[in-house]
Design a protein around this motif. Structure first.
Motif, PDB file in Angstrom:
ATOM      1  N   UNK A 127      41.400  71.703 -64.034  1.00 60.68           N
ATOM      2  CA  UNK A 127      41.023  70.307 -64.239  1.00 60.68           C
ATOM      3  C   UNK A 127      40.806  70.105 -65.733  1.00 60.68           C
ATOM      4  N   UNK A 128      41.226  68.958 -66.245  1.00 61.80           N
ATOM      5  CA  UNK A 128      41.009  68.628 -67.641  1.00 61.80           C
ATOM      6  C   UNK A 128      39.995  67.503 -67.747  1.00 61.80           C
ATOM      7  N   UNK A 129      38.997  67.705 -68.581  1.00 62.74           N
ATOM      8  CA  UNK A 129      38.052  66.651 -68.947  1.00 62.74           C
ATOM      9  C   UNK A 129      38.202  66.455 -70.444  1.00 62.74           C
ATOM     10  N   UNK A 130      38.501  65.239 -70.862  1.00 58.46           N
ATOM     11  CA  UNK A 130      38.840  65.018 -72.259  1.00 58.46           C
ATOM     12  C   UNK A 130      38.224  63.727 -72.764  1.00 58.46           C
ATOM     13  N   UNK A 131      37.933  63.720 -74.072  1.00 62.82           N
ATOM     14  CA  UNK A 131      37.298  62.576 -74.724  1.00 62.82           C
ATOM     15  C   UNK A 131      38.198  62.034 -75.821  1.00 62.82           C
ATOM     16  N   UNK A 132      38.409  60.730 -75.838  1.00 62.98           N
ATOM     17  CA  UNK A 132      39.058  60.020 -76.937  1.00 62.98           C
ATOM     18  C   UNK A 132      40.391  60.655 -77.329  1.00 62.98           C
ATOM     19  N   UNK A 133      40.503  61.175 -78.568  1.00 65.00           N
ATOM     20  CA  UNK A 133      41.752  61.796 -78.994  1.00 65.00           C
ATOM     21  C   UNK A 133      42.136  62.984 -78.146  1.00 65.00           C
ATOM     22  N   UNK A 134      41.155  63.700 -77.589  1.00 62.08           N
ATOM     23  CA  UNK A 134      41.456  64.780 -76.655  1.00 62.08           C
ATOM     24  C   UNK A 134      42.113  64.258 -75.394  1.00 62.08           C
ATOM     25  N   UNK A 135      41.815  63.007 -75.035  1.00 64.67           N
ATOM     26  CA  UNK A 135      42.452  62.403 -73.877  1.00 64.67           C
ATOM     27  C   UNK A 135      43.939  62.199 -74.065  1.00 64.67           C
ATOM     28  N   UNK A 136      44.329  61.866 -75.280  1.00 63.84           N
ATOM     29  CA  UNK A 136      45.757  61.732 -75.576  1.00 63.84           C
ATOM     30  C   UNK A 136      46.469  63.069 -75.364  1.00 63.84           C
ATOM     31  N   UNK A 137      45.816  64.159 -75.761  1.00 58.73           N
ATOM     32  CA  UNK A 137      46.376  65.498 -75.538  1.00 58.73           C
ATOM     33  C   UNK A 137      46.451  65.789 -74.039  1.00 58.73           C
ATOM     34  N   UNK A 138      45.389  65.461 -73.318  1.00 55.28           N
ATOM     35  CA  UNK A 138      45.358  65.716 -71.880  1.00 55.28           C
ATOM     36  C   UNK A 138      46.448  64.937 -71.152  1.00 55.28           C
ATOM     37  N   UNK A 139      46.675  63.689 -71.562  1.00 61.84           N
ATOM     38  CA  UNK A 139      47.723  62.893 -70.920  1.00 61.84           C
ATOM     39  C   UNK A 139      49.105  63.489 -71.173  1.00 61.84           C
ATOM     40  N   UNK A 140      49.313  64.036 -72.356  1.00 63.98           N
ATOM     41  CA  UNK A 140      50.595  64.671 -72.637  1.00 63.98           C
ATOM     42  C   UNK A 140      50.798  65.893 -71.743  1.00 63.98           C
ATOM     43  N   UNK A 141      49.745  66.698 -71.586  1.00 66.38           N
ATOM     44  CA  UNK A 141      49.839  67.854 -70.691  1.00 66.38           C
ATOM     45  C   UNK A 141      50.100  67.388 -69.258  1.00 66.38           C
ATOM     46  N   UNK A 142      49.378  66.353 -68.828  1.00 64.69           N
ATOM     47  CA  UNK A 142      49.521  65.862 -67.457  1.00 64.69           C
ATOM     48  C   UNK A 142      50.916  65.345 -67.179  1.00 64.69           C
ATOM     49  N   UNK A 143      51.555  64.775 -68.199  1.00 61.41           N
ATOM     50  CA  UNK A 143      52.900  64.231 -68.021  1.00 61.41           C
ATOM     51  C   UNK A 143      53.981  65.298 -68.147  1.00 61.41           C
ATOM     52  N   UNK A 144      53.795  66.218 -69.087  1.00 64.38           N
ATOM     53  CA  UNK A 144      54.825  67.237 -69.328  1.00 64.38           C
ATOM     54  C   UNK A 144      54.731  68.410 -68.371  1.00 64.38           C
ATOM     55  N   UNK A 145      53.498  68.736 -67.956  1.00 62.73           N
ATOM     56  CA  UNK A 145      53.294  69.891 -67.067  1.00 62.73           C
ATOM     57  C   UNK A 145      52.349  69.511 -65.917  1.00 62.73           C
ATOM     58  N   UNK A 146      52.746  68.560 -65.085  1.00 63.60           N
ATOM     59  CA  UNK A 146      51.842  68.071 -64.035  1.00 63.60           C
ATOM     60  C   UNK A 146      51.397  69.155 -63.055  1.00 63.60           C
ATOM     61  N   UNK A 147      52.213  70.198 -62.886  1.00 64.18           N
ATOM     62  CA  UNK A 147      51.857  71.261 -61.936  1.00 64.18           C
ATOM     63  C   UNK A 147      50.682  72.105 -62.420  1.00 64.18           C
ATOM     64  N   UNK A 148      50.295  71.958 -63.694  1.00 63.66           N
ATOM     65  CA  UNK A 148      49.187  72.749 -64.236  1.00 63.66           C
ATOM     66  C   UNK A 148      47.833  72.094 -64.004  1.00 63.66           C
TER      67      UNK A 148
END
Length: 254
Positions: free
Chosen positions: A78-99
């Motif tokens: 599970x990813x919990x992310x704040x502000x600019x970290x959220x942009x990173x989390x969204x990229x991971x969620x889109x590029x590697x959704x199985x993770x």
């Protein structure tokens, strides 16, 4: 390079990604609660923040985080992310959704968002202070801008320390390298998502949360009337139960 990190607890993995005002220490109020609830908690410093040095060549934050998870043997988290970290989390969620098993975004940024006049004015003022060599003034500007009225003096000092460290590390860099950017296809995100925004934050971040709640397939938006941009630091007593409840619901549903 494996970015600086720490790991606490055992159980299903939860990865914490910090705001670009802060570093991994911003999650100090959440770490004990998450570990006590039976999670293996991974915190990391993105490049140029906390104990991770500035990049020495082109880089990508999402790939750094994925490399860290591979290094730690974490297949899903599970990813919990704040502000600019959220942009990173969204990229991971889109590029590697199985993770991903779940995604909680606090006042998240979003790639491609066009800033409002208020947010642009803040950025212009920060740039002017830094160009004038007034790092202390730029630091104070960030503390005032990003913390809501519920933040106490100790929290403000903590954010001041983290932001000043980031400025000092990044301004001392001999050369600045651009981050490699990838298109983020939100339709590829499959993780159940919680979007949190604060009424005392810049309107941009409430608008981003509302937009994402419409675009992501399994998302809900919670606005906190008392919160600024960093609610997990402003009132951890209120935010910790929200995060723990979301993780518990997601694990049960999974």
């Amino acid at each position: 390079m494996i970015i600086s990190h720490d790991v606490t607890g055992t159980g299903p993995a939860v990865v914490l990604l910090h705001s670009t005002v802060c570093d991994r220490r911003m999650w100090d109020p959440q770490l004990p609660a998450l570990a006590a609830a039976g999670h293996r908690v991974v915190r990391c410093d993105l490049r140029g923040f906390g104990r991770t040095p500035v990049p020495d060549g082109p880089y990508n934050n999402a790939e750094d985080v994925l490399d860290l998870l591979d290094h730690l043997g974490v297949g899903q988290a599970a990813l919990i992310a704040s502000s600019g970290g959220g942009r990173v989390a969204l990229e991971i969620a889109a590029r590697r959704p199985e993770r991903l098993t779940a995604l909680a975004l606090l006042c998240t940024a979003l790639a491609g968002h066009q800033p409002s006049s208020g947010l642009s004015a803040f950025g212009d003022r920060e740039d002017a202070l830094l160009e004038a060599g007034d790092v202390a003034g730029a630091t104070d500007l960030n503390v005032a801008a990003w913390l809501g009225p519920e933040a106490d003096d100790a929290t403000r000092e903590k954010v001041r320390e983290m932001q000043r460290n980031a400025f000092d590390v990044q301004l001392a860099a001999v050369e600045e390298f651009a981050q490699i950017r990838y298109d983020t296809d939100l339709s590829a995100v499959t993780a159940r998502t919680l979007l949190v925004s604060g009424s005392h934050d810049f309107a941009d971040f409430r608008q981003i949360a509302a937009h994402l709640s419409d675009r992501l397939p399994d998302a809900r938006h919670l606005e906190l009337p008392w919160a600024g941009h960093l609610p997990n630091l402003e009132r951890p007593d209120a935010v910790n139960p929200i995060l723990l409840g979301f993780l518990r619901e997601t694990l049960t549903a999974g």
